[in-house]
Design an enzyme around this catalytic site. Structure first.
Site, PDB file in Angstrom:
ATOM      1  N   ARG A  68     -11.154 -13.803  15.664  1.00  0.00           N
ATOM      2  CA  ARG A  68     -11.676 -12.472  15.963  1.00  0.00           C
ATOM      3  C   ARG A  68     -10.874 -11.357  15.284  1.00  0.00           C
ATOM      4  O   ARG A  68     -11.323 -10.207  15.245  1.00  0.00           O
ATOM      5  CB  ARG A  68     -11.712 -12.248  17.477  1.00  0.00           C
ATOM      6  CG  ARG A  68     -12.887 -12.949  18.158  1.00  0.00           C
ATOM      7  CD  ARG A  68     -12.874 -12.734  19.650  1.00  0.00           C
ATOM      8  NE  ARG A  68     -11.923 -13.625  20.313  1.00  0.00           N
ATOM      9  CZ  ARG A  68     -11.622 -13.567  21.611  1.00  0.00           C
ATOM     10  NH1 ARG A  68     -12.196 -12.655  22.376  1.00  0.00           N
ATOM     11  NH2 ARG A  68     -10.763 -14.421  22.128  1.00  0.00           N
ATOM     12  N   GLY A  76      -2.891 -20.891  17.246  1.00  0.00           N
ATOM     13  CA  GLY A  76      -4.304 -20.533  17.142  1.00  0.00           C
ATOM     14  C   GLY A  76      -4.650 -19.783  15.865  1.00  0.00           C
ATOM     15  O   GLY A  76      -3.802 -19.137  15.235  1.00  0.00           O
ATOM     16  N   TYR A 122      14.089  16.318 -10.012  1.00  0.00           N
ATOM     17  CA  TYR A 122      14.232  14.868  -9.859  1.00  0.00           C
ATOM     18  C   TYR A 122      15.673  14.482 -10.168  1.00  0.00           C
ATOM     19  O   TYR A 122      16.191  14.785 -11.263  1.00  0.00           O
ATOM     20  CB  TYR A 122      13.298  14.107 -10.797  1.00  0.00           C
ATOM     21  CG  TYR A 122      13.601  12.628 -10.826  1.00  0.00           C
ATOM     22  CD1 TYR A 122      13.343  11.825  -9.714  1.00  0.00           C
ATOM     23  CD2 TYR A 122      14.168  12.036 -11.956  1.00  0.00           C
ATOM     24  CE1 TYR A 122      13.647  10.473  -9.719  1.00  0.00           C
ATOM     25  CE2 TYR A 122      14.466  10.683 -11.972  1.00  0.00           C
ATOM     26  CZ  TYR A 122      14.206   9.908 -10.854  1.00  0.00           C
ATOM     27  OH  TYR A 122      14.510   8.568 -10.860  1.00  0.00           O
ATOM     28  N   GLY A 176      -5.849 -27.964  22.479  1.00  0.00           N
ATOM     29  CA  GLY A 176      -5.608 -27.379  23.789  1.00  0.00           C
ATOM     30  C   GLY A 176      -4.158 -27.019  24.031  1.00  0.00           C
ATOM     31  O   GLY A 176      -3.246 -27.472  23.340  1.00  0.00           O
TER      32      GLY A 176
END
Length: 485
Positions: A19, A15, A377, A84
């Site tokens: 949305r 699918g 560092y 489907g």
């Protein structure tokens, strides 16, 4: 191997998910360290199916590439047109048949957007399917509010499923039913193949519905049953970002509950987030505002947080890590990190070592008991045992074209505000003076001083800044000093 090992699991992941309003295919949206479809595949794999096939469609190139990365043995089948759920399953079975698979037994169909579904529930579905000798078994759930869902209608005497009635078609009596269809099924393989050939498209969508198979096999005299999920939240599908966030919260709660029951203290579960791949040992403590991601492992008695994010990081037993970001790092037993430290990939902090406040490390091996306490560092470096690196030190590892390595030995003491210009080696037991720029190797046991001689120019402020506040302060101090003499 399970006694009810499925012949195949078919994952529906074709699918579009409009949305979600995203350029990313819906099933690739992530929660707790896995994609939606990745969660479903992981649960399906625990069933040990003979075949596992994922139906892809929208964004199939992205989905296939992702699946190949997370599960190289997986098969995919392309549903070129989304006609489907019945059509999708048929495409999957045809793919397996084309590969020579002969399905005999149970086919489980799951949805690719149900990340909360567990292997235990899928096994329960298979066990019920076998025990009740069903042709089809629906995974159902009893929900507090069944509005909008398909209702499971059962025969009161046998418990068999007689219908799945959609909300819009349900009578008032049927709408009172709280048992709903999850969209997850177990089928007899041969009956499924036969029934899919009989599914019609004379419906409002013109699609092949998988649920029509239930009516077809029931009319042929076969039994349709249902297995009720223990937790209705497992069947939640994801259709938008709100549901994604809710599923993430639920899965996170599940993961934290499992950790706490195994002996981990999570001080504030509401502000703690973990991935499914995170591991804990008993008596670990996780403080508020902490994210543990990827292949992170927290050792026994270690404390992490507050306000820390660790990714693919191993924290040793008894270590303390606070206000820290770490990625691809190893923190040894009893080590201390933070606050406000940044450990980048390749950092290996030894037992009882320290990476302190505002310290950044990258591709650095730090020996046992060594301390880098503040404002420094350390990149592309190896530091031995029980060495102390002074505050505000910089390992200068990049010449504009290539990275270079610095080695500092054991039991060294380096001064504050040092710069180590790689490649350079500091021998065991050596010292360096504060403010030094170290460009040459320092022999073991030596003191390196690399700074200009101090020169004081008397009266400079009075001559160059006459009348300034500094000049006035200097004049007053001079007068006070002369008065004391």
């Amino acid at each position: 191997m399970s006694a009810n090992r499925p012949a195949a699991v078919v994952v529906l992941a074709a699918g579009e998910g409009t949305r979600m309003k995203s350029a990313t295919p819906k099933v690739l949206h992530a929660l707790c360290g896995r994609s939606l479809v990745g969660h479903v595949v992981a649960a399906s794999r625990e069933l040990d199916p003979e075949h596992l096939v994922v139906i892809v469609g929208h964004g199939r190139d992205q989905v296939q590439a992702h699946l190949a990365e997370v599960d190289p043995a997986i098969r995919t089948a392309v549903q070129h047109e989304q006609n489907g759920t019945g059509h999708a399953v048929r495409v999957g079975l045809e793919e397996l048949a084309g590969q020579g698979a002969v399905l005999d037994g149970t086919v489980v169909v799951v949805c690719g957007d149900t990340p909360l579904l567990t292997a235990e529930t899928l096994k329960q579905l298979g066990d019920t399917h076998a025990a009740d000798k069903n042709a089809v078994t629906v995974l159902s759930a009893e929900v507090p509010d069944s509005t909008g869902y398909g209702r499971i209608v059962r025969d009161e005497a046998s418990g068999a499923v007689t219908a799945i009635v959609e909300h819009k078609d349900a009578s008032a009596e049927q709408r009172a039913i709280r048992e709903i269809n999850s969209g997850v099924f177990a089928f007899d393989a041969k009956l499924l193949v036969d029934a899919l050939g009989k599914v019609r498209t004379d419906n409002s969508q013109g699609e092949e519905y998988l649920t029509d198979v239930l009516g077809i096999v029931r009319e042929a005299g076969h039994r349709v049953g249902a297995a009720v999920a223990g937790d209705h939240r497992e069947i939640l599908g994801i259709n938008n970002r709100v549901q994604l966030a809710e599923a993430r919260r639920l899965l996170n709660e599940r993961l934290l509950e499992r950790a706490m029951l195994a002996g981990v203290t999570v001080v504030d579960p509401a502000s703690t987030w973990v991935d499914v791949s995170v591991e804990f040992e008993p008596d670990a403590v996780v403080h508020p505002g902490t994210q543990l991601l990827g292949a992170t492992r927290i050792g026994g008695g270690a404390e992490v947080g507050p306000q820390s994010r660790l990714t693919d990081t191993a924290v040793g037993a008894g270590a303390v890590v606070s206000f820290t970001v770490a990625e691809g790092a190893r923190i040894g037993d009893g080590a201390n990190v933070g606050p406000y430290a940044y450990l980048r990939p390749g950092t290996d902090l030894g037992p009882k070592a320290k990476a302190g406040t505002y310290v950044e490390m990258k591709n650095a091996s730090i020996g046992e008991g060594t301390k880098v306490p503040h404002l420094s560092y350390v990149g592309d470096a190896t530091i031995g045992e029980y060495t102390n690196i002074g505050a505000a030190s910089i390992f200068v590892n990049y010449d504009g074209e290539a990275k270079h390595h610095t080695t500092v030995g054991s039991h060294c003491k380096t001064g504050s505000d040092n710069m180590f210009v790689a490649p350079v080696t500091i021998g065991d037991g050596a010292y360096t003076a504060a403010g030094s720029v170290i460009t040459k190797d320092v022999p073991p046991g030596s003191l390196a001083v690399a700074r200009g001689q101090q020169r004081n120019i008397e009266g400079w402020v009075a001559r160059k800044r006459p009348g300034s506040a500094a000049a006035q302060a200097a004049s007053a101090a001079r007068q006070e000093s002369e008065g004391e003499q």
